[in-house]
Design an enzyme around this catalytic site. Structure first.
Site, PDB file in Angstrom:
ATOM      1  CG  HIS A 117      41.618  46.873  39.009  1.00 27.10           C
ATOM      2  ND1 HIS A 117      41.468  46.955  40.379  1.00 27.10           N
ATOM      3  CD2 HIS A 117      42.854  47.386  38.733  1.00 27.10           C
ATOM      4  CE1 HIS A 117      42.544  47.491  40.910  1.00 27.10           C
ATOM      5  NE2 HIS A 117      43.415  47.761  39.938  1.00 27.10           N
ATOM      6  CB  CYS A 148      35.842  44.703  42.172  1.00 27.70           C
ATOM      7  SG  CYS A 148      37.001  45.260  43.446  1.00 27.70           S
TER       8      CYS A 148
END
EC number: 3.4.22.-
Length: 242
Positions: A89, A132
């Site tokens: 992430h 991301c």
């Protein structure tokens, strides 16, 4: 006047060792194992020696890059190329470790630059980042200054610190990256398919990856989404993997 040289001659020597490091946070990232399997297959086919570490903390991301750099510099045989795959992430400029802490991507890139890794000086260093880079989602769209003088020397004795690097992000700045909980990420799966089945220098291959991803339509929570990778290159020559 000398005859012009073909750009085809300007390619990296890939006769030495090919090394890869994969760092992947699998916690709360369903589909990661499918990406890891695909990457292992790709690196075997492309004759890379690969090392993998699952679920590194933020601090371990940095430690593993430094260990990788030290291992490269301590090898007796020449090294031709290094790949680093980072999956976690994240947000713009940062990755989240298994412990929830953040590590700065810029610090990770420092480990293998021309200053800090002697064995990879003037050698290609490729970073693949599946993470991301923000919260935005792309629904898709229907289809002067002052003069700068540049002096070129035929045989430079030095090179910039950050040349010969290629950063490949799974999405553009500010946007999220997509991952299927059973099939893995669109980016990694597409990249592996192109790199193992197509031939050409790496920027040609990445153009094909970008084309396929841009033409694909993803569906998230019933809404159509679009995505494409972003490529940042300071390579000085063509890089052929096969």
């Amino acid at each position: 006047m000398s005859n012009p040289r073909s750009l085809e001659e300007e390619k990296y020597d890939m006769s030495g060792a090919r090394l890869a490091l994969i760092l992947c946070v699998t916690k709360a990232r369903e589909g990661s194992e499918e990406d890891l399997d695909a990457l292992e297959h790709m690196f075997r086919q492309l004759r890379f020696e690969s090392t993998m570490k699952r679920d590194p903390t933020a601090e371990q991301f940095q430690e593993e890059l430094e260990k990788f750099q030290q291992a490269i510099d301590s090898r007796e045989d020449p090294v031709s190329c290094a790949f680093v795959v980072l999956m976690a992430h994240g947000r713009e400029g940062f990755l989240k470790g298994e412990d929830g802490e953040m590590v700065k991507l810029e610090n990770l890139f420092e480990a293998l630059n021309n200053k800090n890794c002697q064995a990879l000086r003037a050698k290609p260093k490729v970073y693949i980042i599946q993470a991301c880079r923000g919260e935005q989602r792309d629904p898709g769209e229907t289809v002067g200054g002052d003069e700068i003088v540049m002096v070129i020397k035929d045989s430079p004795q030095t090179i910039p610190t950050y040349t010969d690097a290629l950063h490949v992000y799974s999405t553009v700045e500010g946007y999220i990256a997509y991952r299927h909980d059973q099939k893995g990420s669109c980016f990694i799966q597409t990249l592996v398919d192109v790199f193992t089945k197509r031939k050409g220098h790496i920027l040609e291959l990445l153009t094909e990856v970008t084309r396929r991803m841009a033409e694909a339509e993803l569906v998230q929570e019933g809404k159509a989404r679009k995505t494409n990778p972003e490529i940042q290159s300071t390579l000085r020559k063509r890089l052929y993997l096969q």
